[in-house]
Design a protein around this motif. Structure first.
Motif, PDB file in Angstrom:
ATOM      1  N   TYR A  42     -10.680 -84.527   1.767  1.00  0.00           N
ATOM      2  CA  TYR A  42     -10.419 -85.853   2.324  1.00  0.00           C
ATOM      3  C   TYR A  42     -11.635 -86.714   2.081  1.00  0.00           C
ATOM      4  CZ  TYR A  42      -9.971 -89.373   6.043  1.00  0.00           C
ATOM      5  OH  TYR A  42      -9.910 -90.550   6.749  1.00  0.00           O
TER       6      TYR A  42
ATOM      7  N   GLN B 299     -13.132 -90.690   2.791  1.00  0.00           N
ATOM      8  CA  GLN B 299     -12.969 -92.022   3.369  1.00  0.00           C
ATOM      9  C   GLN B 299     -14.226 -92.815   3.056  1.00  0.00           C
ATOM     10  OE1 GLN B 299     -12.008 -92.041   7.560  1.00  0.00           O
ATOM     11  NE2 GLN B 299     -12.837 -94.087   7.779  1.00  0.00           N
TER      12      GLN B 299
ATOM     13  N   GLU C 199     -19.142 -79.833  -3.465  1.00  0.00           N
ATOM     14  CA  GLU C 199     -19.545 -78.432  -3.563  1.00  0.00           C
ATOM     15  C   GLU C 199     -18.490 -77.590  -2.844  1.00  0.00           C
ATOM     16  OE1 GLU C 199     -22.270 -77.485  -5.209  1.00  0.00           O
ATOM     17  OE2 GLU C 199     -23.100 -79.469  -5.558  1.00  0.00           O
TER      18      GLU C 199
ATOM     19  N   ALA D 274     -18.574 -92.705  -5.791  1.00  0.00           N
ATOM     20  CA  ALA D 274     -18.332 -91.398  -6.399  1.00  0.00           C
ATOM     21  C   ALA D 274     -18.913 -90.325  -5.497  1.00  0.00           C
ATOM     22  CB  ALA D 274     -18.966 -91.318  -7.782  1.00  0.00           C
ATOM     23  N   CYS D 275     -18.415 -89.121  -5.657  1.00  0.00           N
ATOM     24  CA  CYS D 275     -18.934 -88.012  -4.866  1.00  0.00           C
ATOM     25  C   CYS D 275     -18.894 -86.736  -5.698  1.00  0.00           C
ATOM     26  CB  CYS D 275     -18.097 -87.833  -3.598  1.00  0.00           C
ATOM     27  SG  CYS D 275     -18.705 -86.524  -2.533  1.00  0.00           S
ATOM     28  N   ASP D 276     -19.995 -85.976  -5.689  1.00  0.00           N
ATOM     29  CA  ASP D 276     -20.018 -84.640  -6.282  1.00  0.00           C
ATOM     30  C   ASP D 276     -19.758 -83.653  -5.157  1.00  0.00           C
ATOM     31  OD1 ASP D 276     -20.792 -85.530  -8.878  1.00  0.00           O
ATOM     32  OD2 ASP D 276     -22.802 -85.871  -8.094  1.00  0.00           O
TER      33      ASP D 276
ATOM     34  N   ILE E  48     -15.901 -80.789   6.061  1.00  0.00           N
ATOM     35  CA  ILE E  48     -16.719 -79.766   5.417  1.00  0.00           C
ATOM     36  C   ILE E  48     -16.519 -78.391   6.047  1.00  0.00           C
ATOM     37  CG2 ILE E  48     -18.426 -81.533   4.848  1.00  0.00           C
ATOM     38  CD1 ILE E  48     -20.312 -80.162   6.909  1.00  0.00           C
TER      39      ILE E  48
ATOM     40  N   GLU F  27     -21.324 -95.988   3.617  1.00  0.00           N
ATOM     41  CA  GLU F  27     -20.784 -95.043   4.586  1.00  0.00           C
ATOM     42  C   GLU F  27     -19.632 -94.286   3.966  1.00  0.00           C
ATOM     43  OE1 GLU F  27     -19.648 -98.109   7.646  1.00  0.00           O
ATOM     44  OE2 GLU F  27     -17.719 -97.143   7.423  1.00  0.00           O
ATOM     45  N   ALA F  28     -19.417 -93.088   4.454  1.00  0.00           N
ATOM     46  CA  ALA F  28     -18.320 -92.278   3.947  1.00  0.00           C
ATOM     47  C   ALA F  28     -18.038 -91.194   4.968  1.00  0.00           C
ATOM     48  CB  ALA F  28     -18.672 -91.646   2.605  1.00  0.00           C
ATOM     49  N   SER F  29     -16.835 -90.632   4.888  1.00  0.00           N
ATOM     50  CA  SER F  29     -16.579 -89.452   5.701  1.00  0.00           C
ATOM     51  C   SER F  29     -15.677 -88.495   4.957  1.00  0.00           C
ATOM     52  CB  SER F  29     -16.021 -89.829   7.076  1.00  0.00           C
ATOM     53  OG  SER F  29     -14.707 -90.243   6.963  1.00  0.00           O
ATOM     54  N   THR F  30     -15.837 -87.204   5.294  1.00  0.00           N
ATOM     55  CA  THR F  30     -15.056 -86.154   4.664  1.00  0.00           C
ATOM     56  C   THR F  30     -14.967 -84.994   5.650  1.00  0.00           C
ATOM     57  OG1 THR F  30     -14.858 -84.788   2.666  1.00  0.00           O
ATOM     58  CG2 THR F  30     -17.082 -85.148   3.492  1.00  0.00           C
TER      59      THR F  30
ATOM     60  N   GLY G  52     -25.613 -76.584  -0.698  1.00  0.00           N
ATOM     61  CA  GLY G  52     -24.987 -77.833  -1.127  1.00  0.00           C
ATOM     62  C   GLY G  52     -23.669 -78.108  -0.424  1.00  0.00           C
ATOM     63  N   VAL G  53     -23.460 -79.356  -0.025  1.00  0.00           N
ATOM     64  CA  VAL G  53     -22.183 -79.771   0.551  1.00  0.00           C
ATOM     65  C   VAL G  53     -21.565 -80.859  -0.332  1.00  0.00           C
ATOM     66  CG1 VAL G  53     -21.022 -80.831   2.531  1.00  0.00           C
ATOM     67  CG2 VAL G  53     -22.836 -79.146   2.894  1.00  0.00           C
ATOM     68  N   ALA G  54     -22.311 -81.936  -0.552  1.00  0.00           N
ATOM     69  CA  ALA G  54     -21.810 -83.014  -1.403  1.00  0.00           C
ATOM     70  C   ALA G  54     -22.932 -83.999  -1.685  1.00  0.00           C
ATOM     71  CB  ALA G  54     -20.647 -83.733  -0.739  1.00  0.00           C
ATOM     72  N   THR G  55     -22.772 -84.750  -2.773  1.00  0.00           N
ATOM     73  CA  THR G  55     -23.655 -85.878  -3.058  1.00  0.00           C
ATOM     74  C   THR G  55     -22.773 -87.106  -3.248  1.00  0.00           C
ATOM     75  OG1 THR G  55     -25.083 -84.353  -4.246  1.00  0.00           O
ATOM     76  CG2 THR G  55     -25.564 -86.697  -4.482  1.00  0.00           C
ATOM     77  N   PHE G  56     -23.026 -88.131  -2.462  1.00  0.00           N
ATOM     78  CA  PHE G  56     -22.247 -89.364  -2.527  1.00  0.00           C
ATOM     79  C   PHE G  56     -23.040 -90.404  -3.312  1.00  0.00           C
ATOM     80  CE2 PHE G  56     -21.092 -87.003   1.203  1.00  0.00           C
ATOM     81  CZ  PHE G  56     -19.710 -87.136   1.298  1.00  0.00           C
ATOM     82  N   HIS G  57     -22.345 -91.132  -4.176  1.00  0.00           N
ATOM     83  CA  HIS G  57     -23.014 -92.130  -5.014  1.00  0.00           C
ATOM     84  C   HIS G  57     -22.507 -93.520  -4.668  1.00  0.00           C
ATOM     85  CE1 HIS G  57     -24.588 -88.913  -7.593  1.00  0.00           C
ATOM     86  NE2 HIS G  57     -23.426 -88.335  -7.352  1.00  0.00           N
ATOM     87  N   PHE G  58     -23.454 -94.455  -4.530  1.00  0.00           N
ATOM     88  CA  PHE G  58     -23.107 -95.824  -4.173  1.00  0.00           C
ATOM     89  C   PHE G  58     -23.707 -96.797  -5.175  1.00  0.00           C
ATOM     90  CE2 PHE G  58     -23.282 -93.312  -0.293  1.00  0.00           C
ATOM     91  CZ  PHE G  58     -22.085 -93.636   0.312  1.00  0.00           C
TER      92      PHE G  58
ATOM     93  N   ALA H 245     -18.555 -76.224  -0.203  1.00  0.00           N
ATOM     94  CA  ALA H 245     -18.567 -76.411   1.251  1.00  0.00           C
ATOM     95  C   ALA H 245     -17.688 -77.571   1.705  1.00  0.00           C
ATOM     96  CB  ALA H 245     -19.993 -76.630   1.750  1.00  0.00           C
ATOM     97  N   ILE H 246     -16.961 -78.199   0.773  1.00  0.00           N
ATOM     98  CA  ILE H 246     -15.975 -79.208   1.172  1.00  0.00           C
ATOM     99  C   ILE H 246     -14.662 -78.486   1.471  1.00  0.00           C
ATOM    100  CG2 ILE H 246     -14.649 -81.230   0.398  1.00  0.00           C
ATOM    101  CD1 ILE H 246     -17.559 -81.924   0.918  1.00  0.00           C
ATOM    102  N   SER H 247     -14.023 -78.872   2.585  1.00  0.00           N
ATOM    103  CA  SER H 247     -12.814 -78.179   3.043  1.00  0.00           C
ATOM    104  C   SER H 247     -11.683 -78.279   2.031  1.00  0.00           C
ATOM    105  CB  SER H 247     -12.344 -78.784   4.362  1.00  0.00           C
ATOM    106  OG  SER H 247     -13.357 -78.705   5.323  1.00  0.00           O
TER     107      SER H 247
END
Lengths: 150, 111
Positions: B77, B79, B69, B65-67, A115, A110-113, A96-102, B71-73
Motif C-alpha cells: 500500500y 499513500q 525491501e 518513487a519508492c524502492d 511494513i 510525506e508518505a505512508s505504507t 532495509g524497509v524502503a527508500t522514498f524519493h521526492f 520488509a514491506i507488507s
C-alpha cells in the motif's frame, strides 16, 4: 561427600548449558545492517534530530502489517526540498524497509505504507535534503506477533 | 507464471483540481511480497519475489518513487501526495523482481 560432588557436577553442567542457550541468539542471528544502510545513505555525514516526524503505533499486534507514515518539514521548493527518505528497522533480519524519493514537484514530503516487523524494535527514518543535510526520527514499536516467521 | 497481472486499486482524492493543489494518491496492488527469508516444509528457502520499485509519473514527469525491501507488507500500500500542475495522465508503475510491470493510470484535470 558423594552428594556434594554430584551437586557440584549438576551446577557446573547447568551453568554450561545455560551459558550456551543464552549465548546462542547472539552468535546465530545475522547482524542487522540498519546502521550500514544509514551510513551508505548519508555517506558518513552527520544526522540531526528533527524535521522528520515518523508515525507508527506504540504497540503492533500483528507484525505482518504495521502502518507507517512520515512527514518531513520542508517547503519543497526547487531551492529547498527533501530528496529521499530512508526507513530502516533495527530488529528485522535485514535492516532495509524502503527508500522514498521526492522532487520539488511532489509538493509535500510525506508518505505512508505498511511494513513488516519481526519483533519489538526501533524504526528509523532518515531524510536527505537537497542541500546535503540529513535529519532523522526514531520510534520504538512493541510487536506482539512477529512478521517475518515461516 | 500464468497468473495474470493483478489490477491495482488507485484512488485520487480529487480528479479535478486547481494548479498548486495537493493531490492525495492511495494505491494498493495484490502481491505476495515473498521475503526470501521464509522456508517451506522441507526447510528450503522460498525464493524472494517482491515489488522492488514503485513510481508515480504525471505526464511523464516523475513526482514520487519508492524502492521497496522485503520488509514491506504483502499487497503493498502506498499513500502520498503531489502538487497538481497540469492536466494529464497520472501513471503508477509497480516493478517486480522478475522485471514484470503492473501499470495503473488515472486522469487528472487541472484548471
Amino acid at each position: 561427600m558423594m552428594s556434594t560432588t554430584r551437586r557440584g557436577a549438576l551446577v557446573l553442567g547447568g551453568a554450561v548449558i545455560g551459558g550456551a542457550v543464552l549465548g546462542m541468539p547472539r552468535t546465530a542471528a545475522a547482524k542487522n545492517d540498519a546502521e550500514d544502510l544509514i551510513k551508505a545513505f548519508t555517506g558518513g555525514a552527520s544526522v540531526a534530530k528533527g524535521k522528520v516526524k515518523l508515525d507508527l503505533p506504540d504497540i503492533a499486534e500483528n507484525g505482518n502489517t504495521v502502518p507507517l507514515a512520515f512527514t518531513v518539514d520542508s517547503p519543497m521548493t526547487a531551492d529547498a526540498h527533501v530528496v529521499a527518505v530512508l526507513v530502516v528497522a533495527e530488529g528485522n533480519p535485514r535492516g532495509g524497509v524502503a527508500t522514498f524519493h521526492f522532487t520539488s514537484d511532489t509538493g509535500v514530503a510525506e508518505a505512508s505504507t505498511r511494513i513488516r516487523l519481526a519483533q519489538t524494535q526501533n524504526v528509523v527514518a532518515v531524510a536527505k535534503m537537497n542541500d546535503g543535510s540529513f535529519f532523522s526520527d526514531t520510534r520504538q514499536v512493541k510487536v506482539t506477533i512477529g512478521g517475518c516467521g515461516g | 507464471m500464468s497468473t495474470p497481472a493483478p489490477r491495482p486499486r488507485i484512488r485520487l482524492d480529487k480528479k479535478e483540481a486547481k494548479a498548486g493543489d495537493l493531490i492525495e494518491v492511495k494505491a494498493l496492488v495484490a502481491h505476495i511480497m515473498e521475503s526470501g527469508q521464509r522456508r517451506d516444509k522441507d526447510g528450503n528457502v522460498i525464493p524472494r519475489k517482491i515489488i522492488n520499485r514503485f513510481t508515480c509519473e504525471v505526464n511523464g514527469k516523475l513526482v514520487f518513487a519508492c524502492d521497496l525491501e522485503p520488509a514491506i507488507s504483502a499487497n503493498p500500500y502506498m499513500q502520498f501526495k503531489f502538487k497538481a500542475q497540469e492536466s494529464g495522465k497520472v501513471v503508477l508503475t509497480w516493478i517486480d523482481d522478475d522485471g514484470s510491470k503492473i501499470v495503473g493510470e488515472e486522469t487528472l484535470t487541472v484548471s
